[in-house]
Structure formats: C-alpha cells, structure tokens
Scaffold this motif. Structure first.
Motif, PDB file in Angstrom:
ATOM      1  N   UNK A  79       0.736  -1.143  -0.223  1.00 44.69           N
ATOM      2  CA  UNK A  79      -0.118   0.156  -0.143  1.00 44.69           C
ATOM      3  C   UNK A  79       0.949   1.506   0.003  1.00 44.69           C
ATOM      4  N   UNK A  80       1.972   1.306   0.680  1.00 38.63           N
ATOM      5  CA  UNK A  80       2.892   2.470   0.803  1.00 38.63           C
ATOM      6  C   UNK A  80       3.588   2.666  -0.621  1.00 38.63           C
ATOM      7  N   UNK A  81       3.891   1.532  -1.142  1.00 32.09           N
ATOM      8  CA  UNK A  81       4.557   1.643  -2.408  1.00 32.09           C
ATOM      9  C   UNK A  81       3.369   2.402  -3.523  1.00 32.09           C
ATOM     10  N   UNK A  82       2.141   2.041  -3.366  1.00 32.46           N
ATOM     11  CA  UNK A  82       1.213   2.636  -4.237  1.00 32.46           C
ATOM     12  C   UNK A  82       0.887   4.328  -3.767  1.00 32.46           C
ATOM     13  N   UNK A  83       0.910   4.454  -2.414  1.00 33.15           N
ATOM     14  CA  UNK A  83       0.985   5.634  -1.940  1.00 33.15           C
ATOM     15  C   UNK A  83       2.025   6.697  -2.441  1.00 33.15           C
ATOM     16  N   UNK A  84       3.424   6.110  -2.441  1.00 33.11           N
ATOM     17  CA  UNK A  84       4.619   6.983  -3.026  1.00 33.11           C
ATOM     18  C   UNK A  84       4.309   7.183  -4.604  1.00 33.11           C
ATOM     19  N   UNK A  85       3.912   6.285  -5.099  1.00 34.72           N
ATOM     20  CA  UNK A  85       3.620   6.411  -6.663  1.00 34.72           C
ATOM     21  C   UNK A  85       2.822   7.587  -6.879  1.00 34.72           C
ATOM     22  N   UNK A  86       1.329   7.444  -5.950  1.00 35.02           N
ATOM     23  CA  UNK A  86       0.570   8.418  -6.052  1.00 35.02           C
ATOM     24  C   UNK A  86       0.977   9.583  -5.795  1.00 35.02           C
ATOM     25  N   UNK A  87       1.753   9.773  -4.744  1.00 37.87           N
ATOM     26  CA  UNK A  87       2.314  11.250  -4.236  1.00 37.87           C
ATOM     27  C   UNK A  87       3.349  11.864  -5.031  1.00 37.87           C
ATOM     28  N   UNK A 117      10.987   0.960   4.717  1.00 36.38           N
ATOM     29  CA  UNK A 117      10.117   1.782   3.700  1.00 36.38           C
ATOM     30  C   UNK A 117      10.858   3.062   3.567  1.00 36.38           C
ATOM     31  N   UNK A 118      10.920   3.705   2.377  1.00 39.84           N
ATOM     32  CA  UNK A 118      11.245   5.072   2.185  1.00 39.84           C
ATOM     33  C   UNK A 118       9.995   5.803   1.849  1.00 39.84           C
ATOM     34  N   UNK A 119      10.377   7.063   2.218  1.00 37.07           N
ATOM     35  CA  UNK A 119       9.057   8.042   1.905  1.00 37.07           C
ATOM     36  C   UNK A 119       9.649   9.421   1.749  1.00 37.07           C
ATOM     37  N   UNK A 120       8.930   9.962   0.794  1.00 35.72           N
ATOM     38  CA  UNK A 120       9.200  11.519   0.226  1.00 35.72           C
ATOM     39  C   UNK A 120       8.893  12.542   1.418  1.00 35.72           C
ATOM     40  N   UNK A 121       7.900  12.063   2.240  1.00 34.91           N
ATOM     41  CA  UNK A 121       7.390  12.409   3.466  1.00 34.91           C
ATOM     42  C   UNK A 121       8.615  13.236   4.416  1.00 34.91           C
ATOM     43  N   UNK A 122       9.680  12.272   4.297  1.00 37.25           N
ATOM     44  CA  UNK A 122      10.798  12.450   5.342  1.00 37.25           C
ATOM     45  C   UNK A 122      11.576  13.836   4.933  1.00 37.25           C
ATOM     46  N   UNK A 123      11.575  14.279   3.580  1.00 35.97           N
ATOM     47  CA  UNK A 123      12.034  15.567   3.058  1.00 35.97           C
ATOM     48  C   UNK A 123      11.250  16.640   3.176  1.00 35.97           C
TER      49      UNK A 123
END
Length: 180
Positions: A79-87, A117-123
């Motif tokens: 789900x997180x992979x799908x979220x990051x792709x959407x984001x 998990x990696x997240x763009x939200x970290x930045x």
C-alpha cells in the motif's frame, strides 16, 4: 503558496488503547489540498495488519472498518508503494504535510523504520495541526478534531474515524491556521 497533504491513519486498537508499537495501520487517507483547503486529489486504501490480523470489536465499531475490508487489503509495504507512486508528481509542489496531532507522524515513522520503507514525506516539513490550531485560537489545551470544527463554526462531514473523511475534515481547518 504550495499544496498541503493532510494524512489520517486508522489503526488496530482496543478499548483503553494500545501502545503505539502494538498498533498497526489499517487505513490510510490522504487529501491533497491547495492552501485555501480546496481538495485537488485524494488517496484512500485499507491495509491488512500482519501481527494481529483480527480486528477487535472495539476497533470495528469505532472505525466502521469491517474484517472483510482488511482481509481483502494488501499489507502496508504494498500500500505504501502505491501511496508513494500516487504522491510522486505532487512532491515538488508540497509546502508540507499535516495531521491532527502527532500520532499519525509517529505511527508512520515507526512503520517506515520497522519495514524499511522509504518516504518522500521524510524530506517535507510536518505540521501538527492540532497544536497549531490551539495556538492560533489561544486555547488552554489542544482539542479534538470535532471540537475544533465546532469552534470554527463547521460541522464534521462524513463518517468520523474513517481515514479519508478525517483527513478531509482536518484539511478544512488548514486555511484557518496558515499565514495568509
């Protein structure tokens, strides 16, 4: 002024609550909004919990999320992979991301760490809207989302304790606390 991402999570729990480490995300709701609170896009997915796959009665009644909803869902890693792709396409335009209180940020950080998990939200800077609202309104203490809406002359729209509806209602308070 950039866009804002408002995130709300629903998680496994029991009456009286569980420690953060024991809770697992069962629903992610995110509302991408312009600075005026107008929704530009949204994301909503159920998540299948791994450690305690059976929802408690309290959790099902609180969230109106059924066992079938989570049984049919993918685990958080997918789900997180799908979220990051959407984001992804929105990241360059984001001024920040917000949640009502610190719980959502802390739960996500714990899961990112636990599942590598990696997240763009970290930045991207996080805004605790609950705290910011209390400061903006000079309240003695922070209040719940429903109370904050009432103080602002707004009614909660939709079903409480559902991730996307909570995120959308939180987003309605954003223009009231952001500098114009």
């Amino acid at each position: 002024m950039g866009h804002w991402l408002v995130i709300d999570l629903e998680a496994t729990t029991e009456e009286g609550g569980w420690p953060l480490e024991e809770m697992e995300i069962i629903e992610i709701g995110a509302s991408l909004v312009a600075a005026d609170g107008h929704e530009l896009d949204h994301f909503q997915r159920f998540v299948r919990p791994q450690r305690r796959p059976c929802l408690t009665t309290f959790c099902r009644e609180l969230t109106h999320i059924s066992q079938a909803n989570v049984d049919g869902a993918a685990p958080l890693s997918e789900v997180w992979t799908a979220f990051e792709r959407w984001l992804g396409p929105y990241v360059p335009h984001l001024a920040g991301w917000a949640s009502w209180g610190e719980y959502d940020r802390r739960q996500l950080e714990l899961e990112w760490q636990r599942q590598q998990l990696d997240s763009a939200l970290n930045q991207i800077p996080h805004l605790n809207l609950k705290q910011r609202f209390a400061e903006a309104r000079q309240l003695k203490r922070a209040v719940g989302l429903n109370t904050a809406l009432q103080i602002s002359g707004l009614q909660f729209i939709g079903q409480q304790h559902r991730a996307l509806e909570d995120a959308r209602n939180t987003a309605r308070l954003l223009p009231l606390v952001l500098p114009a």
